[in-house]
Design an enzyme around this catalytic site. Sequence first.
Site, PDB file in Angstrom:
ATOM      1  N   ASP A 163      -3.590   5.925   1.336  1.00  0.00           N
ATOM      2  CA  ASP A 163      -3.006   6.133   2.662  1.00  0.00           C
ATOM      3  C   ASP A 163      -3.642   7.378   3.266  1.00  0.00           C
ATOM      4  O   ASP A 163      -3.895   8.362   2.559  1.00  0.00           O
ATOM      5  CB  ASP A 163      -1.489   6.317   2.570  1.00  0.00           C
ATOM      6  N   ASP A 182      -1.468  -1.349   6.345  1.00  0.00           N
ATOM      7  CA  ASP A 182      -0.054  -1.264   6.730  1.00  0.00           C
ATOM      8  C   ASP A 182       0.116  -1.578   8.216  1.00  0.00           C
ATOM      9  O   ASP A 182       1.065  -2.273   8.613  1.00  0.00           O
ATOM     10  CB  ASP A 182       0.488   0.136   6.440  1.00  0.00           C
TER      11      ASP A 182
END
Length: 217
Positions: A163, A182
Amino acid sequence: MSSDQSTPRQSSAEPAEPGEAAEQTPETPAAETSGEAGEQPRKPRKLLALLFGVALVGLGIDILTKVVVVAELEGEPPVEVLGGLLYLDVLRNPGAAFSLATGLTWLLALLAIAVVGVIIWLAPKLRSPGWAIGLGLVLGGACGNLVDRIFRAPGPLQGHVVDFLSVLAPGGAVWPVFNIADSCIVVGGVLVVLLSLMGRDYDGTVHRKKKAAGNES
């Protein structure tokens, strides 16, 4: 020759009553029916190409951005982007979104595989471009994070997802750090939900028309 014989018959030319016309008119014109029948072999193939094309683009961007940020930014201070609206801050996430289920990485990997399988099973039944785009985004995002869980450390089905996008502040202080995969999942999911709320199914069925027809009857 009598006047009755010289007068043309008017029954077929007389306009029908409004109520009768509504009852006799089919919902789908014959021309449209024949056109749809001719497009049936082609439309599913076009929607399959749209779905998998969107998925491949999303997957490609996700993998590329992760490779770049890991090589260039991992271990470095967060990078401010867009005047502080966004920060590039590389983190390794063993869990799901919002850092949930951090100890169940293997289960999240299996769930991602199940999601991919369901979308692939549903793909040939698609008759809606909107659903094809939405499911394509979800498929690309699910595959993007699944690649991390399979191929990244500490091992297969245990890999931590990369991330690197943090909104308004580094470290996920305002919103959990996320990635392109995401984003694809969220946008695709929202699109599918909106289409469902509008009464539009993946097979092209529009429920609002059915309800209107039922009220008229």
